[in-house]
Design an enzyme around this catalytic site. Structure first.
Site, mmCIF file in Angstrom:
data_model
loop_
_atom_site.group_PDB
_atom_site.id
_atom_site.type_symbol
_atom_site.label_atom_id
_atom_site.label_comp_id
_atom_site.label_asym_id
_atom_site.label_seq_id
_atom_site.Cartn_x
_atom_site.Cartn_y
_atom_site.Cartn_z
ATOM 1 N N SER A 1 -6.134 66.957 2.296
ATOM 2 C CA SER A 1 -5.385 66.088 1.356
ATOM 3 C C SER A 1 -6.107 65.965 0.020
ATOM 4 O O SER A 1 -5.498 66.005 -1.048
ATOM 5 C CB SER A 1 -5.251 64.676 1.936
ATOM 6 O OG SER A 1 -4.384 64.657 3.005
ATOM 7 N N ARG B 1 -5.193 67.437 -3.930
ATOM 8 C CA ARG B 1 -5.104 66.495 -5.060
ATOM 9 C C ARG B 1 -6.110 66.836 -6.153
ATOM 10 O O ARG B 1 -5.789 66.760 -7.339
ATOM 11 C CB ARG B 1 -5.309 65.063 -4.555
ATOM 12 C CG ARG B 1 -4.061 64.522 -3.824
ATOM 13 C CD ARG B 1 -4.392 63.285 -3.028
ATOM 14 N NE ARG B 1 -3.238 62.636 -2.430
ATOM 15 C CZ ARG B 1 -2.617 63.043 -1.309
ATOM 16 N NH1 ARG B 1 -3.025 64.126 -0.683
ATOM 17 N NH2 ARG B 1 -1.586 62.368 -0.824
ATOM 18 N N ARG C 1 12.084 71.332 6.626
ATOM 19 C CA ARG C 1 11.666 69.914 6.518
ATOM 20 C C ARG C 1 12.398 69.258 5.359
ATOM 21 O O ARG C 1 12.559 69.858 4.289
ATOM 22 C CB ARG C 1 10.141 69.836 6.318
ATOM 23 C CG ARG C 1 9.389 70.344 7.527
ATOM 24 C CD ARG C 1 7.903 70.370 7.278
ATOM 25 N NE ARG C 1 7.335 69.029 7.137
ATOM 26 C CZ ARG C 1 6.065 68.802 6.856
ATOM 27 N NH1 ARG C 1 5.220 69.813 6.684
ATOM 28 N NH2 ARG C 1 5.627 67.575 6.740
ATOM 29 N N SER D 1 5.097 57.055 3.652
ATOM 30 C CA SER D 1 4.608 58.424 3.459
ATOM 31 C C SER D 1 3.774 58.536 2.188
ATOM 32 O O SER D 1 4.241 58.208 1.095
ATOM 33 C CB SER D 1 5.801 59.375 3.379
ATOM 34 O OG SER D 1 5.437 60.563 2.708
ATOM 35 N N GLN E 1 2.850 61.307 0.896
ATOM 36 C CA GLN E 1 3.376 62.413 0.088
ATOM 37 C C GLN E 1 4.492 61.915 -0.823
ATOM 38 O O GLN E 1 4.573 62.280 -1.996
ATOM 39 C CB GLN E 1 3.896 63.533 0.993
ATOM 40 C CG GLN E 1 2.763 64.216 1.760
ATOM 41 C CD GLN E 1 3.238 65.320 2.668
ATOM 42 O OE1 GLN E 1 4.435 65.502 2.872
ATOM 43 N NE2 GLN E 1 2.299 66.055 3.248
ATOM 44 N N ASP F 1 -1.636 62.066 11.440
ATOM 45 C CA ASP F 1 -2.017 63.438 11.800
ATOM 46 C C ASP F 1 -2.889 63.493 13.055
ATOM 47 O O ASP F 1 -3.075 64.557 13.637
ATOM 48 C CB ASP F 1 -2.768 64.104 10.636
ATOM 49 C CG ASP F 1 -1.842 64.359 9.450
ATOM 50 O OD1 ASP F 1 -0.618 64.431 9.661
ATOM 51 O OD2 ASP F 1 -2.346 64.477 8.324
ATOM 52 N N LYS G 1 7.254 66.594 10.930
ATOM 53 C CA LYS G 1 6.065 67.343 10.501
ATOM 54 C C LYS G 1 6.324 68.844 10.626
ATOM 55 O O LYS G 1 7.459 69.254 10.759
ATOM 56 C CB LYS G 1 4.854 66.893 11.322
ATOM 57 C CG LYS G 1 4.496 65.422 11.118
ATOM 58 C CD LYS G 1 4.052 65.171 9.698
ATOM 59 C CE LYS G 1 3.773 63.717 9.444
ATOM 60 N NZ LYS G 1 3.532 63.434 8.030
ATOM 61 N N ARG H 1 6.648 66.948 16.315
ATOM 62 C CA ARG H 1 5.398 66.803 17.077
ATOM 63 C C ARG H 1 5.529 65.891 18.293
ATOM 64 O O ARG H 1 4.697 65.956 19.195
ATOM 65 C CB ARG H 1 4.256 66.319 16.164
ATOM 66 C CG ARG H 1 3.792 67.408 15.223
ATOM 67 C CD ARG H 1 2.609 66.989 14.370
ATOM 68 N NE ARG H 1 2.141 68.122 13.587
ATOM 69 C CZ ARG H 1 1.364 68.024 12.516
ATOM 70 N NH1 ARG H 1 0.971 66.829 12.097
ATOM 71 N NH2 ARG H 1 0.983 69.107 11.869
ATOM 72 N N ARG I 1 -1.843 71.571 14.227
ATOM 73 C CA ARG I 1 -2.361 70.427 14.993
ATOM 74 C C ARG I 1 -1.941 70.491 16.463
ATOM 75 O O ARG I 1 -2.642 69.966 17.334
ATOM 76 C CB ARG I 1 -1.951 69.112 14.330
ATOM 77 C CG ARG I 1 -2.556 68.982 12.924
ATOM 78 C CD ARG I 1 -2.642 67.583 12.407
ATOM 79 N NE ARG I 1 -2.733 67.599 10.954
ATOM 80 C CZ ARG I 1 -3.849 67.793 10.245
ATOM 81 N NH1 ARG I 1 -5.002 67.977 10.858
ATOM 82 N NH2 ARG I 1 -3.809 67.809 8.922
HETATM 83 C C1 S3P Z 1 -0.499 63.931 3.624
HETATM 84 C C2 S3P Z 1 0.281 62.911 4.065
HETATM 85 C C3 S3P Z 1 0.866 62.877 5.426
HETATM 86 C C4 S3P Z 1 0.170 63.856 6.357
HETATM 87 C C5 S3P Z 1 -0.060 65.195 5.736
HETATM 88 C C6 S3P Z 1 -0.874 65.075 4.469
HETATM 89 C C7 S3P Z 1 -0.996 63.862 2.241
HETATM 90 O O1 S3P Z 1 2.219 63.215 5.327
HETATM 91 O O2 S3P Z 1 0.911 64.010 7.550
HETATM 92 O O3 S3P Z 1 -0.748 66.046 6.643
HETATM 93 O O4 S3P Z 1 -1.914 64.631 1.887
HETATM 94 O O5 S3P Z 1 -0.485 63.030 1.483
HETATM 95 P P1 S3P Z 1 3.355 62.102 5.019
HETATM 96 O O6 S3P Z 1 3.023 61.466 3.746
HETATM 97 O O7 S3P Z 1 4.639 62.854 4.934
HETATM 98 O O8 S3P Z 1 3.293 61.175 6.183
#
Ligand code: S3P
Length: 428
Positions: free
Chosen positions: A22, A26, A121, A166, A168, A313, A340, A344, A388
């Protein structure tokens, strides 16, 4: 490729978990939209963060990579060039959603594509708020990649209470907000991973049960020297593996300990796990520690649903731990697991049932009847190309009655290219 997993007597040794996925994504994205040169140390060599680098190169960002050291010459918010081919996000939801926020906010004419899993997705969760903000972003059937992005007539600030917990989604909206004169406000009631606001230094304040975070064109994005910590989500496989093998002792150096990521540690500790965090310190803007894991007899746990975003995760491998715990564990509030890389909840129910565990798949979770003496069947475990799932199945299979197989084992390279070598290194 199918990997044979041999049952182990115990696990012992010292590992350095791979760089955080992550934070790697970023750091590269934020370095690209600063106006100067940034150096990123310990950048992940896993497939997903590499997809982010290749997309940024297609957008005209100069990136030099020397092993795990990455130098990014930022182009500033308005410096992207129009790519001549679709940006390939591979398997990476984080790339598609975070970069999607950035290119939509910047109004770069481009399309974002992904592999079969990513193309299935939903992207509607980002399309809706970005459209409200004035971005021009559309998807196949209004929902899926390929995403088409076009120039816009200006970004409007919105106040956006997150409908889904979320990170993301939160990040996509805040990143598009960086391109607007007006302030964009994102409200989250349950706190998800905070790397975006932490690394960008976005202003936030407590709001209701959670917080409100703001972004706008006024936010200065400095060139930074990033040091990426070890990935807690990768470390989680060893936290569980060490807890379920008699005599085990595993040390994990420089593991990320961001409070918004480590609910799995708290849940394992509630189960009685003996995990200690030594030498707590900061690497860049993120806390890290060296973790030591020793075997214990685990007991069942019913994690509060509010913890789910902070261990989303890690839930698959926590389910493995629960199979070896005394009593019945119940996971609720985890419907997001269905969205995911694969579904999962259904994939883990299948893996655990193949192992002979007593589990019930629920709409938003799982009921797991644990047994400390549980010996999984030696089986052929499908990973469904989900990294995973493959790693959770491997941890399970280390306690099996004989040799098991994990299918599509190469998919671990999405987040943890050294996983199989690390397993062999500490197997006794
Ligand atoms: C992530 C946020 C999570 C996670 C993913 C990485 C991120 O997803 O499952 O592996 O880097 O912001 P979600 O925000 O969709 O839950």
């Amino acid at each position: 490729m199918t990997e044979n997993v041999v049952p182990v007597k115990t696990l012992k040794g010292k590992l350095i978990p791979p760089p955080d996925k992550s934070i790697s994504h970023r750091s590269a994205l934020f370095a690209a939209i600063s106006s100067e040169k940034s150096i990123i140390k310990n950048y992940s060599q896993a497939a997903d963060p590499q997809s982010t680098l290749s997309c940024l190169r297609q957008l005209g960002v100069e990136i030099e990579q020397n092993g795990t050291q990455v130098t990014v010459q930022g182009v500033g918010r308005d410096g992207f060039s129009t790519p001549s081919a679709p940006l390939d996000c591979g398997n990476s939801g984080t790339t598609m959603r975070l970069l999607g926020g950035i290119v939509s906010g910047a109004g770069v004419e481009c399309s974002l594509v992904g592999d079969e899993s990513l193309s299935a997705r939903t992207m509607k969760r980002i399309i809706d708020p970005l459209t409200q903000m004035g971005c021009s972003i559309s998807g196949r059937e209004g929902t899926f990649a390929p995403l088409q992005i076009k120039p816009h007539r200006g970004i409007k600030g919105i106040r956006y209470p997150l409908p889904i917990e979320s990170a993301q989604l939160k990040s996509a909206v805040l990143l598009a907000g960086l391109f607007g004169e007006e302030s964009t406000e994102v409200i989250e009631n349950v706190l998800s991973r905070d790397h975006t606001e932490r690394l960008l230094g976005l202003k936030s304040e407590p709001y209701g049960t959670g917080k409100i975070i703001r972004s706008s064109r006024e936010v200065f994005i400095p060139a930074q020297n990033y040091q990426i910590p070890g990935d807690f989500s990768a470390a989680a496989f060893w936290l569980v593996a060490g807890s379920i093998h008699e005599g085990a002792e595993i040390e994990l150096e420089s593991t990320g300990m961001n409070p918004s990521r480590i609910a799995a540690l708290e849940i394992l500790q509630q189960m009685g796990a003996e995990i200690t965090a030594e030498n707590p310190r900061n690497e860049g803007k993120e806390p890290v520690a060296d973790l030591i894991i020793r075997h214990v007899n685990l007991k069942a746990v019913n994690p509060d649903a509010s913890m789910v975003p902070n261990c989303i995760d890690e839930l698959p491998v926590l389910m493995v731990a629960m199979c070896f715990a005394e009593g019945t564990s119940i996971i609720t509030g985890a419907e997001e697991l269905r969205h995911k890389e694969t579904d999962r909840l259904s994939a883990m129910a299948k893996i655990l049932q193949l192992a002979g565990a007593s589990v019930e798949e629920k709409r938003d979770g799982m009921v797991i009847h644990g047994n400390p003496a549980f010996t999984p069947n030696s089986a052929i475990y499908p990973s469904l190309h989900d990294h995973r799932m493959a790693m959770a199945a491997a941890v399970l299979a280390t306690r099996a009655s004989g040799v098991s197989q994990v299918e599509d084992a190469e998919c671990t390279a999405i987040s943890y290219p050294g996983f199989w070598a690390h397993l062999k290194q500490i197997s006794r």
